[in-house]
Design an enzyme around this catalytic site. Sequence first.
Site, PDB file in Angstrom:
ATOM      1  N   TYR A 164     -33.651  24.290   2.024  1.00 30.38           N
ATOM      2  CA  TYR A 164     -33.527  22.852   2.265  1.00 30.38           C
ATOM      3  C   TYR A 164     -34.913  22.236   2.135  1.00 30.38           C
ATOM      4  O   TYR A 164     -35.834  22.596   2.888  1.00 30.38           O
ATOM      5  CB  TYR A 164     -32.958  22.531   3.657  1.00 30.38           C
ATOM      6  CG  TYR A 164     -33.123  21.047   3.930  1.00 30.38           C
ATOM      7  CD1 TYR A 164     -32.405  20.120   3.173  1.00 30.38           C
ATOM      8  CD2 TYR A 164     -34.052  20.568   4.855  1.00 30.38           C
ATOM      9  CE1 TYR A 164     -32.617  18.755   3.342  1.00 30.38           C
ATOM     10  CE2 TYR A 164     -34.255  19.208   5.024  1.00 30.38           C
ATOM     11  CZ  TYR A 164     -33.530  18.309   4.263  1.00 30.38           C
ATOM     12  OH  TYR A 164     -33.740  16.967   4.417  1.00 30.38           O
TER      13      TYR A 164
ATOM     14  N   ALA B 214     -37.092  32.112  -1.492  1.00 32.85           N
ATOM     15  CA  ALA B 214     -35.728  32.020  -0.965  1.00 32.85           C
ATOM     16  C   ALA B 214     -35.749  31.669   0.517  1.00 32.85           C
ATOM     17  O   ALA B 214     -36.565  32.170   1.274  1.00 32.85           O
ATOM     18  CB  ALA B 214     -35.016  33.346  -1.169  1.00 32.85           C
TER      19      ALA B 214
ATOM     20  N   LYS C 296     -33.648  16.571  -0.840  1.00 32.89           N
ATOM     21  CA  LYS C 296     -33.478  15.172  -0.464  1.00 32.89           C
ATOM     22  C   LYS C 296     -34.815  14.466  -0.589  1.00 32.89           C
ATOM     23  O   LYS C 296     -35.816  14.973  -0.080  1.00 32.89           O
ATOM     24  CB  LYS C 296     -32.964  15.060   0.974  1.00 32.89           C
ATOM     25  CG  LYS C 296     -32.571  13.654   1.339  1.00 32.89           C
ATOM     26  CD  LYS C 296     -32.900  13.276   2.765  1.00 32.89           C
ATOM     27  CE  LYS C 296     -34.341  12.892   2.919  1.00 32.89           C
ATOM     28  NZ  LYS C 296     -34.696  12.424   4.269  1.00 32.89           N
TER      29      LYS C 296
ATOM     30  N   THR D 286       4.218 -16.407  -9.641  1.00 28.78           N
ATOM     31  CA  THR D 286       3.156 -16.558 -10.646  1.00 28.78           C
ATOM     32  C   THR D 286       2.998 -18.013 -11.118  1.00 28.78           C
ATOM     33  O   THR D 286       1.889 -18.456 -11.419  1.00 28.78           O
ATOM     34  CB  THR D 286       3.429 -15.645 -11.854  1.00 28.78           C
ATOM     35  OG1 THR D 286       4.807 -15.783 -12.242  1.00 28.78           O
ATOM     36  CG2 THR D 286       3.172 -14.188 -11.524  1.00 28.78           C
TER      37      THR D 286
ATOM     38  N   GLN E 231      -4.531 -19.576  -3.653  1.00 29.79           N
ATOM     39  CA  GLN E 231      -3.092 -19.672  -3.408  1.00 29.79           C
ATOM     40  C   GLN E 231      -2.854 -19.094  -2.011  1.00 29.79           C
ATOM     41  O   GLN E 231      -2.865 -17.888  -1.810  1.00 29.79           O
ATOM     42  CB  GLN E 231      -2.328 -18.849  -4.459  1.00 29.79           C
ATOM     43  CG  GLN E 231      -0.818 -19.006  -4.354  1.00 29.79           C
ATOM     44  CD  GLN E 231      -0.061 -17.979  -5.198  1.00 29.79           C
ATOM     45  OE1 GLN E 231      -0.564 -16.888  -5.474  1.00 29.79           O
ATOM     46  NE2 GLN E 231       1.151 -18.324  -5.580  1.00 29.79           N
TER      47      GLN E 231
ATOM     48  N   GLY F  34       9.745  -8.511 -17.366  1.00 31.03           N
ATOM     49  CA  GLY F  34      10.620  -9.607 -17.763  1.00 31.03           C
ATOM     50  C   GLY F  34      11.006  -9.419 -19.232  1.00 31.03           C
ATOM     51  O   GLY F  34      10.173  -9.025 -20.048  1.00 31.03           O
TER      52      GLY F  34
ATOM     53  N   ARG G 164       4.048  -3.336  -3.878  1.00 29.56           N
ATOM     54  CA  ARG G 164       4.453  -1.993  -4.310  1.00 29.56           C
ATOM     55  C   ARG G 164       3.318  -0.963  -4.223  1.00 29.56           C
ATOM     56  O   ARG G 164       3.552   0.230  -4.324  1.00 29.56           O
ATOM     57  CB  ARG G 164       5.011  -2.062  -5.742  1.00 29.56           C
ATOM     58  CG  ARG G 164       6.355  -2.770  -5.824  1.00 29.56           C
ATOM     59  CD  ARG G 164       6.716  -3.238  -7.240  1.00 29.56           C
ATOM     60  NE  ARG G 164       6.053  -4.490  -7.616  1.00 29.56           N
ATOM     61  CZ  ARG G 164       6.251  -5.129  -8.759  1.00 29.56           C
ATOM     62  NH1 ARG G 164       7.072  -4.621  -9.666  1.00 29.56           N
ATOM     63  NH2 ARG G 164       5.613  -6.261  -9.012  1.00 29.56           N
TER      64      ARG G 164
HETATM   65  C1  UD1 Z   1       5.210 -10.491 -14.273  1.00 25.88           C
HETATM   66  C2  UD1 Z   1       6.170 -11.390 -15.049  1.00 25.88           C
HETATM   67  C3  UD1 Z   1       7.002 -10.522 -15.978  1.00 25.88           C
HETATM   68  C4  UD1 Z   1       6.124  -9.703 -16.880  1.00 25.88           C
HETATM   69  C5  UD1 Z   1       5.089  -8.910 -16.096  1.00 25.88           C
HETATM   70  C6  UD1 Z   1       4.051  -8.306 -17.022  1.00 25.88           C
HETATM   71  C7  UD1 Z   1       6.643 -13.249 -13.551  1.00 25.88           C
HETATM   72  C8  UD1 Z   1       7.643 -13.886 -12.677  1.00 25.88           C
HETATM   73  N1  UD1 Z   1       7.011 -12.109 -14.129  1.00 25.88           N
HETATM   74  O1  UD1 Z   1       5.978  -9.643 -13.451  1.00 25.88           O
HETATM   75  O2  UD1 Z   1       7.857 -11.356 -16.756  1.00 25.88           O
HETATM   76  O3  UD1 Z   1       6.902  -8.840 -17.666  1.00 25.88           O
HETATM   77  O4  UD1 Z   1       4.383  -9.761 -15.171  1.00 25.88           O
HETATM   78  O5  UD1 Z   1       3.180  -7.454 -16.356  1.00 25.88           O
HETATM   79  O6  UD1 Z   1       5.589 -13.782 -13.769  1.00 25.88           O
HETATM   80  N2  UD1 Z   1       0.393 -13.263  -8.568  1.00 25.88           N
HETATM   81  C9  UD1 Z   1      -0.218 -14.289  -7.887  1.00 25.88           C
HETATM   82  N3  UD1 Z   1       0.518 -15.009  -7.004  1.00 25.88           N
HETATM   83  C10 UD1 Z   1       1.831 -14.760  -6.769  1.00 25.88           C
HETATM   84  C11 UD1 Z   1       2.445 -13.694  -7.474  1.00 25.88           C
HETATM   85  C12 UD1 Z   1       1.694 -12.970  -8.376  1.00 25.88           C
HETATM   86  O7  UD1 Z   1      -1.389 -14.548  -8.066  1.00 25.88           O
HETATM   87  O8  UD1 Z   1       2.415 -15.474  -5.964  1.00 25.88           O
HETATM   88  C13 UD1 Z   1      -0.430 -12.462  -9.516  1.00 25.88           C
HETATM   89  C14 UD1 Z   1      -0.542 -11.017  -9.114  1.00 25.88           C
HETATM   90  O9  UD1 Z   1      -1.705 -10.802  -8.325  1.00 25.88           O
HETATM   91  C15 UD1 Z   1      -0.611 -10.286 -10.439  1.00 25.88           C
HETATM   92  C16 UD1 Z   1       0.081 -11.221 -11.408  1.00 25.88           C
HETATM   93  O10 UD1 Z   1       0.194 -12.467 -10.776  1.00 25.88           O
HETATM   94  O11 UD1 Z   1      -1.945 -10.067 -10.865  1.00 25.88           O
HETATM   95  C17 UD1 Z   1       1.456 -10.719 -11.803  1.00 25.88           C
HETATM   96  O12 UD1 Z   1       2.253 -10.584 -10.635  1.00 25.88           O
HETATM   97  P1  UD1 Z   1       3.268  -9.389 -10.454  1.00 25.88           P
HETATM   98  O13 UD1 Z   1       3.923  -9.524  -9.135  1.00 25.88           O
HETATM   99  O14 UD1 Z   1       2.610  -8.112 -10.767  1.00 25.88           O
HETATM  100  O15 UD1 Z   1       4.341  -9.726 -11.590  1.00 25.88           O
HETATM  101  P2  UD1 Z   1       5.380  -8.743 -12.258  1.00 25.88           P
HETATM  102  O16 UD1 Z   1       6.465  -8.466 -11.312  1.00 25.88           O
HETATM  103  O17 UD1 Z   1       4.661  -7.582 -12.816  1.00 25.88           O
HETATM  104 CA    CA Z   2       2.597  -6.780 -12.672  1.00 26.64          CA
END
Ligand code: UD1
Ligand code: CA
Length: 449
Positions: free
Chosen positions: A365, A379, A350, A79, A73, A139, A15
């Site tokens: 300068y 000046a 500088k 997550t 990863q 969430g 996003r």
């Molecule tokens: C997530 C939660 C949501 C919560 C919100 C709070 C999940 C499924 N949802 O949503 O319930 O309300 O955070 O801010 O967890 N990341 C990885 N690997 C991945 C995906 C994400 O490392 O495969 C990391 C991202 O870099 C980020 C964090 O996890 O720092 C959260 O991921 P993001 O996609 O922002 O989750 P949300 O949609 O915000």
């Molecule tokens: Ca997030």
Amino acid sequence: MNYSAVILAAGKGTRMRSEIPKVMHKAAGKTLIRHVIDAVLESGVKDIVVVVGHGRASVEQELAGEGFRFAVQEEQRGTGHALLQAEPYLEKSRNFLVLPGDTPLLQTNALRAILNHHKDTAAQATVLSCTLQDPTGYGRIVRSAQRRFEAVVEEKDASPEQREISEINSGIYVFMGASVLAALHELKTNNAQKEYYLPDVLDIINRKGQKVEVLRHPSEEDIYGVNDRVQLAYAEKILRRRKNYALMYSGVTITDPDLTFIDASVDVGRDTVVLPFTFLAGNTKIGENCRLGPGSFINDSIVGNDTSVEYSRVKEAQIGDECTIGPYSYLRPETIIGNQVKIGDFVELKKTVVGEKSKIPHLSYIGDAVIGKYANVGAGTITCNYDGKDKYVTIIEDHAFIGSNTNLIAPITIGKNAVTGAGSSLSHDVPPDSLAVERAQAKVKKKRE
Ligand code: UD1
Ligand code: CA
């Protein structure tokens, strides 16, 4: 209890619509991941694992040399999948703080609260929740009729009724190693995004009859997650406000905190007044009773006491006490200015040292120069310090007086008390106490009618 932390920072940040990984975007002069790390360290958790993936080289570089461990990863499958990549580090008998890398407003109080609650209730899993006026995007925490925790439902999976729930998952958890490991292996991807959702482990742990606690955090601001650039700007605003308020409470006047931009890393002494449209960035230290702005941008610089800097740019420079800088001065790296010096309008310096009580008031300068005390640089004086290949030094000794519109062709030394005539182009040293003029005789003729 001794905790470790796992920070999830492998996501693409789709996003953000960016080439840069989301956690490497900056808010108030600091990357998002650095904000989170600082909050974790400040809460007393020193053992940190960072899950990296998308743009991992830049994230690893940002955090290099500080003893953090990295899990990779390769493919971003959610997550839950991200935390599973940290499995080698997840000791069964240890408790882990798990949090996202995109919550730059997080402060230690929220982290201490969840760590303490987890310990006090002897839970297997604790999640920090928050009630939001606008829960869109987060969430939702689904509870039973008895208000007991049931599950987290993502916005994209939620029914219209569930979307009405205002209590949300902050994405900040504490888990007992053994419980979360077992649950991570049971995660499924039967959801709208076909991802392994970390919050689903809460449901799994709960169903096993193990204790899941929900701690409601009172501050909506602290857990704010940045997913796009509008949210990034909001986070920036809050961080700026926090810094400005802290400075004001410590005795700095900021006439309009909405129009003043000061990095968290900057120190400002008491009774200094910061006027609007002023930016103080990086490793900058400002003394007491200064007047900065309006419209100045100072980074990685030191400013003494009682100095004013108006409509000017100061970059990696040092300025002493009781100086007047600007309007419209440009101080570049390695410039060191003594006390009671005046640097005026449209003056660029500088790599120049200026001794106390010297003046360069207008349109000059001056580069690669060493100027003594009580010198006056007229000046339009220019140091011709560069021959297209190399740079040369100009020395102007104490009490020297450089006439207006002088070209000082370096290397050159103007001796103590020496005077140069206006309009001269000088390429040889001028001894102390002498006058140097280089000027063609004017021819005066009768005007043709
Ligand atoms: C997530 C939660 C949501 C919560 C919100 C709070 C999940 C499924 N949802 O949503 O319930 O309300 O955070 O801010 O967890 N990341 C990885 N690997 C991945 C995906 C994400 O490392 O495969 C990391 C991202 O870099 C980020 C964090 O996890 O720092 C959260 O991921 P993001 O996609 O922002 O989750 P949300 O949609 O915000
Ligand atoms: Ca997030």
